[in-house]
Design a protein around this motif. Structure first.
Motif, PDB file in Angstrom:
ATOM      1  N   ALA A  35      78.613   0.147 -18.713  1.00  0.00           N
ATOM      2  CA  ALA A  35      79.268   0.554 -19.957  1.00  0.00           C
ATOM      3  C   ALA A  35      80.654  -0.076 -19.988  1.00  0.00           C
ATOM      4  O   ALA A  35      81.568   0.391 -19.317  1.00  0.00           O
ATOM      5  N   GLY A  36      80.792  -1.174 -20.717  1.00  0.00           N
ATOM      6  CA  GLY A  36      82.085  -1.845 -20.821  1.00  0.00           C
ATOM      7  C   GLY A  36      82.585  -2.346 -19.478  1.00  0.00           C
ATOM      8  O   GLY A  36      81.943  -3.158 -18.828  1.00  0.00           O
ATOM      9  N   PHE A  37      83.729  -1.831 -19.061  1.00  0.00           N
ATOM     10  CA  PHE A  37      84.363  -2.229 -17.803  1.00  0.00           C
ATOM     11  C   PHE A  37      83.780  -1.495 -16.596  1.00  0.00           C
ATOM     12  O   PHE A  37      84.177  -1.742 -15.472  1.00  0.00           O
ATOM     13  N   ARG A  38      82.874  -0.549 -16.820  1.00  0.00           N
ATOM     14  CA  ARG A  38      82.385   0.319 -15.750  1.00  0.00           C
ATOM     15  C   ARG A  38      80.924   0.046 -15.404  1.00  0.00           C
ATOM     16  O   ARG A  38      80.164  -0.434 -16.228  1.00  0.00           O
ATOM     17  N   ALA A  39      80.571   0.407 -14.161  1.00  0.00           N
ATOM     18  CA  ALA A  39      79.177   0.313 -13.720  1.00  0.00           C
ATOM     19  C   ALA A  39      78.904   1.428 -12.723  1.00  0.00           C
ATOM     20  O   ALA A  39      79.772   1.787 -11.924  1.00  0.00           O
ATOM     21  N   GLY A  40      77.703   1.968 -12.792  1.00  0.00           N
ATOM     22  CA  GLY A  40      77.260   2.951 -11.816  1.00  0.00           C
ATOM     23  C   GLY A  40      76.279   2.293 -10.872  1.00  0.00           C
ATOM     24  O   GLY A  40      75.410   1.526 -11.313  1.00  0.00           O
ATOM     25  N   VAL A  41      76.441   2.552  -9.575  1.00  0.00           N
ATOM     26  CA  VAL A  41      75.546   1.953  -8.592  1.00  0.00           C
ATOM     27  C   VAL A  41      74.922   3.035  -7.717  1.00  0.00           C
ATOM     28  O   VAL A  41      75.500   4.099  -7.510  1.00  0.00           O
ATOM     29  N   ASP A  60      84.805   6.961  -8.111  1.00  0.00           N
ATOM     30  CA  ASP A  60      84.236   8.131  -7.440  1.00  0.00           C
ATOM     31  C   ASP A  60      83.007   7.708  -6.648  1.00  0.00           C
ATOM     32  O   ASP A  60      82.411   6.679  -6.919  1.00  0.00           O
ATOM     33  N   VAL A  61      82.683   8.513  -5.642  1.00  0.00           N
ATOM     34  CA  VAL A  61      81.517   8.256  -4.805  1.00  0.00           C
ATOM     35  C   VAL A  61      80.768   9.561  -4.581  1.00  0.00           C
ATOM     36  O   VAL A  61      81.318  10.649  -4.708  1.00  0.00           O
ATOM     37  N   SER A  62      79.503   9.429  -4.246  1.00  0.00           N
ATOM     38  CA  SER A  62      78.683  10.565  -3.839  1.00  0.00           C
ATOM     39  C   SER A  62      77.798  10.075  -2.711  1.00  0.00           C
ATOM     40  O   SER A  62      77.854   8.895  -2.334  1.00  0.00           O
ATOM     41  N   ASP A  63      76.969  10.927  -2.171  1.00  0.00           N
ATOM     42  CA  ASP A  63      76.041  10.483  -1.134  1.00  0.00           C
ATOM     43  C   ASP A  63      75.065   9.446  -1.671  1.00  0.00           C
ATOM     44  O   ASP A  63      74.545   8.645  -0.920  1.00  0.00           O
ATOM     45  N   GLY A  64      74.842   9.439  -2.982  1.00  0.00           N
ATOM     46  CA  GLY A  64      73.848   8.535  -3.542  1.00  0.00           C
ATOM     47  C   GLY A  64      74.365   7.291  -4.222  1.00  0.00           C
ATOM     48  O   GLY A  64      73.621   6.344  -4.437  1.00  0.00           O
ATOM     49  N   GLY A  65      75.670   7.246  -4.577  1.00  0.00           N
ATOM     50  CA  GLY A  65      76.160   6.090  -5.298  1.00  0.00           C
ATOM     51  C   GLY A  65      77.642   6.154  -5.596  1.00  0.00           C
ATOM     52  O   GLY A  65      78.371   6.955  -5.019  1.00  0.00           O
ATOM     53  N   ALA A  66      78.073   5.303  -6.534  1.00  0.00           N
ATOM     54  CA  ALA A  66      79.494   5.206  -6.862  1.00  0.00           C
ATOM     55  C   ALA A  66      79.670   4.722  -8.297  1.00  0.00           C
ATOM     56  O   ALA A  66      78.760   4.156  -8.893  1.00  0.00           O
ATOM     57  N   ARG A  67      80.887   4.956  -8.823  1.00  0.00           N
ATOM     58  CA  ARG A  67      81.264   4.431 -10.137  1.00  0.00           C
ATOM     59  C   ARG A  67      82.332   3.371  -9.919  1.00  0.00           C
ATOM     60  O   ARG A  67      83.360   3.633  -9.290  1.00  0.00           O
ATOM     61  N   LEU A  68      82.067   2.161 -10.404  1.00  0.00           N
ATOM     62  CA  LEU A  68      82.967   1.032 -10.239  1.00  0.00           C
ATOM     63  C   LEU A  68      83.626   0.693 -11.567  1.00  0.00           C
ATOM     64  O   LEU A  68      83.005   0.825 -12.623  1.00  0.00           O
ATOM     65  N   VAL A  69      84.884   0.247 -11.512  1.00  0.00           N
ATOM     66  CA  VAL A  69      85.605  -0.196 -12.696  1.00  0.00           C
ATOM     67  C   VAL A  69      86.110  -1.609 -12.424  1.00  0.00           C
ATOM     68  O   VAL A  69      86.685  -1.878 -11.370  1.00  0.00           O
ATOM     69  N   PHE A  70      85.894  -2.505 -13.388  1.00  0.00           N
ATOM     70  CA  PHE A  70      86.270  -3.905 -13.257  1.00  0.00           C
ATOM     71  C   PHE A  70      87.435  -4.235 -14.185  1.00  0.00           C
ATOM     72  O   PHE A  70      87.624  -3.574 -15.203  1.00  0.00           O
ATOM     73  N   ALA A  71      88.203  -5.277 -13.851  1.00  0.00           N
ATOM     74  CA  ALA A  71      89.344  -5.690 -14.665  1.00  0.00           C
ATOM     75  C   ALA A  71      88.887  -6.345 -15.970  1.00  0.00           C
ATOM     76  O   ALA A  71      89.590  -6.279 -16.970  1.00  0.00           O
ATOM     77  N   ARG A  72      87.707  -6.968 -15.955  1.00  0.00           N
ATOM     78  CA  ARG A  72      87.178  -7.635 -17.141  1.00  0.00           C
ATOM     79  C   ARG A  72      85.913  -6.926 -17.627  1.00  0.00           C
ATOM     80  O   ARG A  72      85.128  -6.429 -16.837  1.00  0.00           O
ATOM     81  N   LYS A  73      85.730  -6.945 -18.921  1.00  0.00           N
ATOM     82  CA  LYS A  73      84.562  -6.284 -19.517  1.00  0.00           C
ATOM     83  C   LYS A  73      83.273  -7.055 -19.280  1.00  0.00           C
ATOM     84  O   LYS A  73      82.223  -6.478 -19.086  1.00  0.00           O
ATOM     85  N   ARG A  74      83.336  -8.361 -19.249  1.00  0.00           N
ATOM     86  CA  ARG A  74      82.129  -9.184 -19.165  1.00  0.00           C
ATOM     87  C   ARG A  74      81.857  -9.695 -17.752  1.00  0.00           C
ATOM     88  O   ARG A  74      81.552 -10.859 -17.566  1.00  0.00           O
ATOM     89  N   VAL A  75      81.939  -8.841 -16.778  1.00  0.00           N
ATOM     90  CA  VAL A  75      81.611  -9.218 -15.410  1.00  0.00           C
ATOM     91  C   VAL A  75      80.088  -9.271 -15.282  1.00  0.00           C
ATOM     92  O   VAL A  75      79.389  -8.340 -15.680  1.00  0.00           O
ATOM     93  N   VAL A  76      79.584 -10.370 -14.750  1.00  0.00           N
ATOM     94  CA  VAL A  76      78.149 -10.520 -14.548  1.00  0.00           C
ATOM     95  C   VAL A  76      77.824 -10.068 -13.131  1.00  0.00           C
ATOM     96  O   VAL A  76      78.322 -10.634 -12.161  1.00  0.00           O
ATOM     97  N   LEU A  77      77.022  -9.021 -13.029  1.00  0.00           N
ATOM     98  CA  LEU A  77      76.627  -8.489 -11.720  1.00  0.00           C
ATOM     99  C   LEU A  77      75.150  -8.754 -11.483  1.00  0.00           C
ATOM    100  O   LEU A  77      74.341  -8.617 -12.395  1.00  0.00           O
ATOM    101  N   PRO A  78      74.804  -9.078 -10.247  1.00  0.00           N
ATOM    102  CA  PRO A  78      73.376  -9.168  -9.920  1.00  0.00           C
ATOM    103  C   PRO A  78      72.805  -7.754  -9.868  1.00  0.00           C
ATOM    104  O   PRO A  78      73.555  -6.780  -9.786  1.00  0.00           O
ATOM    105  N   GLY A  79      71.498  -7.619  -9.898  1.00  0.00           N
ATOM    106  CA  GLY A  79      70.868  -6.300  -9.842  1.00  0.00           C
ATOM    107  C   GLY A  79      71.133  -5.575  -8.538  1.00  0.00           C
ATOM    108  O   GLY A  79      71.204  -4.350  -8.493  1.00  0.00           O
ATOM    109  N   GLN A  80      71.301  -6.329  -7.456  1.00  0.00           N
ATOM    110  CA  GLN A  80      71.563  -5.736  -6.140  1.00  0.00           C
ATOM    111  C   GLN A  80      72.622  -6.571  -5.433  1.00  0.00           C
ATOM    112  O   GLN A  80      72.639  -7.799  -5.546  1.00  0.00           O
TER     113      GLN A  80
END
Length: 100
Positions: A72-78, A32-52
């Motif tokens: 949260a697990g496989f998901r991230a909010g940005v 999902d997306v909004s004017d301010g951000g999005a919810r992302l879902v990854f195939a793996r639980k332990r994906v390492v993301l940079p802060g930006q």
């Protein structure tokens, strides 16, 4: 649960890529997306993301600068970093415009 979003979320199921210049891009699904951000879902639980990072969404979307606000697990909010930047306004490229 307390809703903290200032704008309404729009459900989508688009393929995306997290790009941050170090190593290969990380594939994800944008749920999902909004004017301010999005919810992302990854195939793996332990994906390492940079802060930006940059988020590239398949199709006629702009490249979006994002900051991680929750995980949260496989998901991230940005949150979209640049003011006024929104995934809800796809880019219309000249080749997609109708001839006048």
């Amino acid at each position: 649960m307390l809703e903290r979003r200032k704008t309404t979320r729009t459900p989508i199921a688009a393929t995306g890529r997290v790009a941050f210049g170090l190593g290969p891009d990380i594939e994800c699904t944008i749920r999902d997306v909004s004017d301010g951000g999005a919810r992302l879902v990854f195939a793996r639980k332990r994906v390492v993301l940079p802060g930006q990072f940059a988020l590239e969404i398949e199709g006629e979307w702009p490249r979006l600068s994002c900051r991680v606000v929750w995980r949260a697990g496989f998901r991230a909010g940005v949150r979209f970093v640049r003011p006024g930047e929104s995934a809800l306004r796809p880019v219309v490229r000249p080749s997609a415009r109708m001839a006048g």
